[in-house]
Enzyme design. Structure first.
Site, PDB file in Angstrom:
ATOM      1  N   ILE A 499     -80.437 112.028 -73.443  1.00 34.87           N
ATOM      2  CA  ILE A 499     -79.900 113.380 -73.639  1.00 34.87           C
ATOM      3  C   ILE A 499     -79.354 113.884 -72.300  1.00 34.87           C
ATOM      4  O   ILE A 499     -80.009 113.767 -71.242  1.00 34.87           O
ATOM      5  CB  ILE A 499     -80.989 114.311 -74.175  1.00 34.87           C
ATOM      6  CG1 ILE A 499     -81.564 113.725 -75.486  1.00 34.87           C
ATOM      7  CG2 ILE A 499     -80.471 115.718 -74.393  1.00 34.87           C
ATOM      8  CD1 ILE A 499     -82.765 114.476 -76.002  1.00 34.87           C
ATOM      9  N   GLU A 541     -86.475 111.130 -72.320  1.00 37.17           N
ATOM     10  CA  GLU A 541     -85.359 111.531 -73.167  1.00 37.17           C
ATOM     11  C   GLU A 541     -84.444 110.349 -73.482  1.00 37.17           C
ATOM     12  O   GLU A 541     -83.319 110.540 -73.924  1.00 37.17           O
ATOM     13  CB  GLU A 541     -84.549 112.644 -72.497  1.00 37.17           C
ATOM     14  CG  GLU A 541     -83.726 112.220 -71.296  1.00 37.17           C
ATOM     15  CD  GLU A 541     -84.521 112.160 -69.993  1.00 37.17           C
ATOM     16  OE1 GLU A 541     -83.894 112.025 -68.953  1.00 37.17           O
ATOM     17  OE2 GLU A 541     -85.769 112.251 -70.039  1.00 37.17           O
TER      18      GLU A 541
END
Length: 622
Positions: A499, A541
């Protein structure tokens, strides 16, 4: 005392019955042999009659055909000239020789044709260089008879070398005057070809006889012996007789063997055909049957004696069995008391009627049966058994030994138990012993333990936040898929992404908002990929997707679809959009999990440097 008399009477009846049985079976065997002998004798009679009729028809047909050939000699011009002039030129003799040879080829059994003048002198023969000689007086007398219907004549020539059947046909000129005759000889060997295709048994014989019952020909032929030297047949027992056929039993004139003869007249010719079937041949079946029946009867006798001995032994044991039955009843009563005091649930059931005969207290409690009343002690319950699958085992005749099974009671409730089933024999009646031990509590604990183990196994491979696979399981799946690609040459692709600006987002909005973003990304990933694709969270992430059986461009389309889904996803209290950057690569020969992940990480790094929210593919792949 009464039982002793009964045993003595039964033993005496058994002995008389065994003797009568052996006598009756022996009489039946002898009667069967007599009937079999009559049958084979009748079959041999029919066979001899059939063969004699067939051979007489063939012989009559052959003689008639030979007579027609001789009669056709009257149509040969050279024969007419020869009989009128007494001689022929050399070329005419050669032509006549060829024409006679052509006639002989029409009947292979006709050995020669001779042309005879009115003086009974042979003036021409189908065999060259044959000296002329006078015919027998019998033929001369016939030649000069004036009866027009006697244009053909047949006689027998008895000679060891040139004997056989002699045929003659009168020859006339164009004005109807007698000018001579044509004669032909059917030698002894003609009959061999006719009978070689027939069978009269291993020791049978076939004869051709003249009017004096002298042998013209015989089969089988014996080298060095003259058939005419055999004695005429002398009937021993006459079985049947009519105008054209006789059936009788007689010794052979050749070897003295007793045979069954069928003698039949050969049409209007002075010959008879005799077919003899040896009794040694057609009674062989009866003797073989007798030799087979004798061991069979001895076997029956042995079985009868053994059965008699067994019966007498059983009678002697009868009294002991009566005393033994009393002891058995006492033992059963003791066994019933043991069943009642056993801690297991025990049932005695009739496997044919599925009725409960006896149940102890634990079994009554387990099956919810009514308690035993004191006045009903020792009597059968006679209650229906409602217990599946034990009912099915009883109907199928199965046995069970400590089998764990879920039982269904009459009220449809279920419980787990260890069941043993054993077939018994109580007082000659079928019975089955069923032992049951309730393990429902243990099964419940085992089910709880199994569910806990499944949860632990799932937790070992699942990320607790996103419910995706963790990195350890993702690496294991990637290793297995690379092995499959190496073995079968299939395609595969992986995508690694994370992300964008997640740390900054996490610091700005808090860890709970960050967790919500991770869960949203995981949900979008599940919605965008197939069930066969492997989604794993491999870092904070960072995520990885394994695409089995997928080309690079198809995996790229999936990641673009996920990117579009995240673009339209909004989060409460958060104004900015969630984006990610990633790299996609496919499998190449020689790749390992580390090399594939390394290429995807490099592409991810290049996407970050290129401004983020970008998915780069490995363009080196063909």
């Amino acid at each position: 005392m009464t039982n002793r008399k009964h045993v003595y009477r039964s033993a005496r009846h058994a002995k008389w019955g065994a003797a009568l049985l052996l006598l009756v079976t022996l009489s039946l065997v002898l009667l069967d042999l007599v009937i079999s002998y009559r049958q084979v004798e009748n079959e041999a009679s029919h066979q001899a009659n059939g063969l004699s009729q067939l051979l007489s028809e063939r012989l009559s047909s052959g003689i008639h055909e030979a007579g027609l050939i001789l009669q056709s000699s009257n149509q040969i011009p050279e024969v007419q000239k020869l009989l009128r002039s007494g001689s022929l030129p050399l070329d005419a003799q050669q032509d006549l020789q060829q024409k006679l040879q052509q006639q002989l080829r029409l009947a292979s059994y006709l050995s020669q044709i001779e042309i005879v003048d009115t003086a009974c002198q042979t003036i021409f023969s189908s065999k060259p260089n044959t000296p002329t000689h006078a015919r027998h007086n019998e033929f001369c007398r016939w030649l000069h008879r004036s009866e027009p219907q006697e244009s053909k004549y047949t006689a027998v020539m008895h000679s060891p070398t040139a004997g056989g059947i002699v045929l003659a046909s009168k020859l006339y000129d164009a004005d109807g005057n007698l000018i001579g005759m044509a004669t032909g000889l059917i030698n002894h060997n003609f009959f061999q070809d006719e009978v070689s295709r027939l069978t009269v048994g291993e020791h049978g014989e076939i004869l051709v006889l003249d009017q004096r019952q002298l042998t013209v020909a015989r089969w089988p032929k014996v080298e060095g012996l003259d058939p005419q030297s055999y004695r005429p047949l002398q009937p021993h027992i006459m079985l049947s007789r009519d105008a054209s056929q006789m059936l009788f039993s007689a010794p052979s004139s050749f070897d003295g063997s007793m045979r069954l003869y069928s003698v039949r007249q050969t049409g209007n010719y002075p010959f008879q055909v005799a077919v003899g079937i040896s009794r040694e041949d057609f009674t062989r079946y009866v003797w073989d049957k007798a030799w087979l029946a004798l061991p069979g009867w001895l076997f029956v006798a042995a079985l009868t004696l053994l059965a008699l001995r067994k019966h007498l032994s059983n009678l002697n044991q009868h009294q002991q069995l009566l005393r033994g039955n009393e002891r058995i009843r006492e033992s059963e009563e003791q066994a019933r008391r043991i069943l009642d005091t056993a801690p297991l649930a025990l049932l005695l059931v009739n496997p044919q009627t599925l009725r409960i005969q006896h149940a102890n207290a634990p079994a009554r409690e387990l099956l919810r049966l009514p308690p035993q009343q004191p006045e009903a002690a020792g009597r059968e319950l006679n209650l229906p058994l409602k217990l599946q699958p034990v009912e099915r085992w009883l109907l199928d005749g199965e046995d069970a030994l400590q089998r764990e099974i879920e039982l269904e009671l009459e009220d449809k409730s279920r419980l787990w138990a260890i069941v043993s089933l054993q077939q018994l024999n109580r007082e000659g009646a079928p019975s089955s012993l069923i032992a049951m031990y309730d393990i429902s509590g243990r099964k419940q604990l085992e089910q709880q333990l199994h569910e806990s183990n499944l949860q632990l196994a799932e937790m070992a491979i699942t990320d607790p936040l996103t419910r995706l696979y963790n990195r350890r399981h993702g690496d294991m799946v990637l290793k297995d898929e690379i092995s499959r690609c190496e073995r079968y040459g299939q395609t595969m692709a992986i995508a690694v992404f994370d992300i964008d600006h997640f740390k900054k987002f996490n610091d700005q909005y808090g860890h709970q908002a960050g967790d919500d973003v991770l869960v949203a990304v995981a949900n979008a990933l599940r919605d965008s990929t197939r069930n066969t694709d492997i989604n794993a969270r491999i870092g904070g992430e960072e995520f990885m997707v394994v695409f089995p059986y997928t080309r690079l461009r198809d995996a790229h389309k999936v990641m673009l679809r996920m990117q579009m889904a995240l673009t339209h996803t909004t989060f409460p209290f958060v104004e900015q959009r969630i984006t990610f950057s990633g790299g996609i690569t496919d499998w190449r020969p020689g790749d390992t999990p580390a090399t594939m992940v390394s290429r995807a990480d490099k592409l991810l790094y290049e996407a970050k440097l290129s401004g983020r929210n970008i998915i780069l593919c490995d363009q080196d792949t063909p």
